[in-house]
Motif scaffolding. Sequence first.
Motif, PDB file in Angstrom:
ATOM      1  N   THR A  70       0.824  -1.212   0.000  1.00 43.24           N
ATOM      2  CA  THR A  70       0.000   0.000   0.000  1.00 43.24           C
ATOM      3  C   THR A  70       0.852   1.253   0.000  1.00 43.24           C
ATOM      4  N   TRP A  71       2.013   1.217   0.647  1.00 43.62           N
ATOM      5  CA  TRP A  71       2.902   2.380   0.631  1.00 43.62           C
ATOM      6  C   TRP A  71       3.434   2.647  -0.774  1.00 43.62           C
ATOM      7  N   PHE A  72       3.721   1.588  -1.522  1.00 43.60           N
ATOM      8  CA  PHE A  72       4.182   1.761  -2.896  1.00 43.60           C
ATOM      9  C   PHE A  72       3.063   2.335  -3.778  1.00 43.60           C
ATOM     10  N   VAL A  73       1.821   1.964  -3.481  1.00 40.04           N
ATOM     11  CA  VAL A  73       0.682   2.561  -4.185  1.00 40.04           C
ATOM     12  C   VAL A  73       0.625   4.064  -3.884  1.00 40.04           C
ATOM     13  N   TYR A  74       0.806   4.412  -2.627  1.00 42.12           N
ATOM     14  CA  TYR A  74       0.825   5.818  -2.204  1.00 42.12           C
ATOM     15  C   TYR A  74       1.883   6.599  -2.991  1.00 42.12           C
ATOM     16  N   LYS A  75       3.075   6.035  -3.114  1.00 39.36           N
ATOM     17  CA  LYS A  75       4.158   6.699  -3.845  1.00 39.36           C
ATOM     18  C   LYS A  75       3.871   6.731  -5.346  1.00 39.36           C
ATOM     19  N   ALA A  76       3.145   5.735  -5.861  1.00 35.75           N
ATOM     20  CA  ALA A  76       2.849   5.679  -7.287  1.00 35.75           C
ATOM     21  C   ALA A  76       2.003   6.867  -7.740  1.00 35.75           C
ATOM     22  N   GLY A 128       2.481   9.796  -6.635  1.00 37.09           N
ATOM     23  CA  GLY A 128       3.309  10.981  -6.453  1.00 37.09           C
ATOM     24  C   GLY A 128       3.050  11.690  -5.147  1.00 37.09           C
ATOM     25  N   LEU A 129       2.449  11.002  -4.192  1.00 39.46           N
ATOM     26  CA  LEU A 129       2.127  11.596  -2.897  1.00 39.46           C
ATOM     27  C   LEU A 129       3.323  11.530  -1.955  1.00 39.46           C
ATOM     28  N   SER A 130       3.335  12.432  -0.998  1.00 38.07           N
ATOM     29  CA  SER A 130       4.386  12.440   0.012  1.00 38.07           C
ATOM     30  C   SER A 130       3.842  13.120   1.259  1.00 38.07           C
ATOM     31  N   GLY A 131       4.628  13.083   2.325  1.00 38.87           N
ATOM     32  CA  GLY A 131       4.214  13.742   3.555  1.00 38.87           C
ATOM     33  C   GLY A 131       3.801  12.778   4.653  1.00 38.87           C
ATOM     34  N   GLN A 132       3.459  11.545   4.276  1.00 42.57           N
ATOM     35  CA  GLN A 132       3.101  10.523   5.265  1.00 42.57           C
ATOM     36  C   GLN A 132       4.192   9.457   5.296  1.00 42.57           C
ATOM     37  N   SER A 133       4.521   8.997   6.494  1.00 46.25           N
ATOM     38  CA  SER A 133       5.598   8.014   6.625  1.00 46.25           C
ATOM     39  C   SER A 133       5.154   6.637   6.156  1.00 46.25           C
ATOM     40  N   ALA A 134       6.128   5.865   5.698  1.00 38.96           N
ATOM     41  CA  ALA A 134       5.845   4.489   5.282  1.00 38.96           C
ATOM     42  C   ALA A 134       5.288   3.691   6.451  1.00 38.96           C
ATOM     43  N   TRP A 135       5.834   3.939   7.648  1.00 44.29           N
ATOM     44  CA  TRP A 135       5.405   3.185   8.825  1.00 44.29           C
ATOM     45  C   TRP A 135       3.913   3.404   9.117  1.00 44.29           C
ATOM     46  N   LEU A 136       3.438   4.653   8.976  1.00 43.62           N
ATOM     47  CA  LEU A 136       2.028   4.951   9.237  1.00 43.62           C
ATOM     48  C   LEU A 136       1.132   4.207   8.257  1.00 43.62           C
ATOM     49  N   ILE A 137       1.473   4.245   6.980  1.00 44.30           N
ATOM     50  CA  ILE A 137       0.647   3.595   5.958  1.00 44.30           C
ATOM     51  C   ILE A 137       0.651   2.086   6.145  1.00 44.30           C
ATOM     52  N   ILE A 138       1.800   1.519   6.455  1.00 48.66           N
ATOM     53  CA  ILE A 138       1.897   0.075   6.693  1.00 48.66           C
ATOM     54  C   ILE A 138       1.055  -0.316   7.905  1.00 48.66           C
ATOM     55  N   LEU A 139       1.112   0.476   8.962  1.00 48.54           N
ATOM     56  CA  LEU A 139       0.339   0.176  10.170  1.00 48.54           C
ATOM     57  C   LEU A 139      -1.158   0.287   9.910  1.00 48.54           C
ATOM     58  N   LEU A 140      -1.576   1.296   9.160  1.00 51.61           N
ATOM     59  CA  LEU A 140      -2.991   1.443   8.819  1.00 51.61           C
ATOM     60  C   LEU A 140      -3.480   0.239   8.013  1.00 51.61           C
TER      61      LEU A 140
END
Length: 349
Positions: A249-255, A257-269
Motif C-alpha cells: 500500500t505504501w508503494f501505491v501511495y508513492k505511485a 506521487g504523494l508524500s508527507g506521510q511516513s511508510a510506517w504509518l501507511i503500513i500500520l494502517l
Amino acid sequence: MENKKKMAFNVVFLILVFAGTIYGVFHGEDLGEIARILKTVNLLWLIPGFICVIVFIWGESIIIYYMMRTLGIKRKKWTCFLFSSVGFFFSCITPSASGGQPAQIYYMKKEKIPIPVSTLVLMIVTITYKLVLVVIGVVVTFFGQGFIHKYLYDVRYVFYLGTGLNVFCVVTMLILVFHPVLARTILVKGMALLERMHLMKRKQSRLDRLNASMDQYRETAVYLKNHVKVLVNVFGITLFQRFALFTATWFVYKAFGLSGQSAWLIILLQSTISVSVDMLPLPGGMGISEKLFLVIFAPIFGTGLLLPGMILSRGLGYYTELLVSAVLTIVANFTIGKGKKVRENVGNL
C-alpha cells in the motif's frame, strides 16, 4: 459429491460477494475520471508492490520448507512454493479462508508427505500467522488509543471485533495444543449437550475423529516444546511475510506521487484492516476491506485519489495474490506428485 457441492457453493458465494463489492464501490462514481487518474500513476512504483505480494506467498513456502527439514522431510523450495500458492488460492476464494489448509494437505499427500506431518506444519503456520495479527491488534488497542481516535475512530468497533476474534482463535488453538485433555473434555461435553438438545445426532465416528484430532494436537505440543527456537524463527519469518504485503500500500501511495506521510504509518494502517477482516466469513475480506480502506485512508490519499488508491491497493494485496496463486495452483495440479517417485524420509515428530 459433497465436495463438489461445497466447491460450487464457494464459487457462487465468491461471485455474489464480488458483484456486490463492485456495485458498492463503483455505484454513482465517475468511471471515466477514475480511469483518467489511474493512467497518471507511476507504474515503476507498482513493481516493488508486486514483488511484495510474491514475497508474501514465498514467505510461507520458506516456513514450510524450513519446518519440513526439521522433521526430516526434504522437498524442493519450488515444491513448497507451490504448496504455499495452493493454500493462498483456496484461502482467497473460501469464507474465512477455510479452504486453504485442506487443499494444502491434499497436495502434500500427493508428494507422499504423511497427513500428521502436514497437519502439524500447517497448524504452526496458522498459529504464527494469526499471532502476528494478535500482536498488532493488542498493541494498538492498549498503547495506541491516540492512533485509534485519529485514524480508526469511525471503524473502531470493527477493529476491536477483529482483534477479539483473532485473540479467541489463537487462544483456542493454544489450548488445543498445550491442554489437549482439557480441550477434549470441553468438546466432548459440548457435543453431548448438542445431542441432548437434538441439534446433533449421536455418531461414534464423530468421537473417533475427535480422538484422532487430539492425537495430532498432542504431537504439535511435543514438537513445540522440543523446538522452541524453530517456533521463534517461524514467527520472525511470518512477521516479515505479513508486513511485506502491508508495504504494498505504501508503494501505491508513492505511485500517485504523494508524500508527507511516513511508510510506517501507511503500513500500520493497512495492518489494522487485516486485523479487522481476517476472521470475518468473507472470501479475502472482500467488501468490508474496501469499505474500511475508504474510511481509514481518507486523510492519507485525499478525496480525489482515495478510490483509485483503494483500487490499486486491493488490486495488489488481494486480486494480484489471487491471480498469481491461481496460476501456480494450476501448475501444482499438473506437477505435484507427477514426477519421479518421491522418497520418504520422515523423522520422528
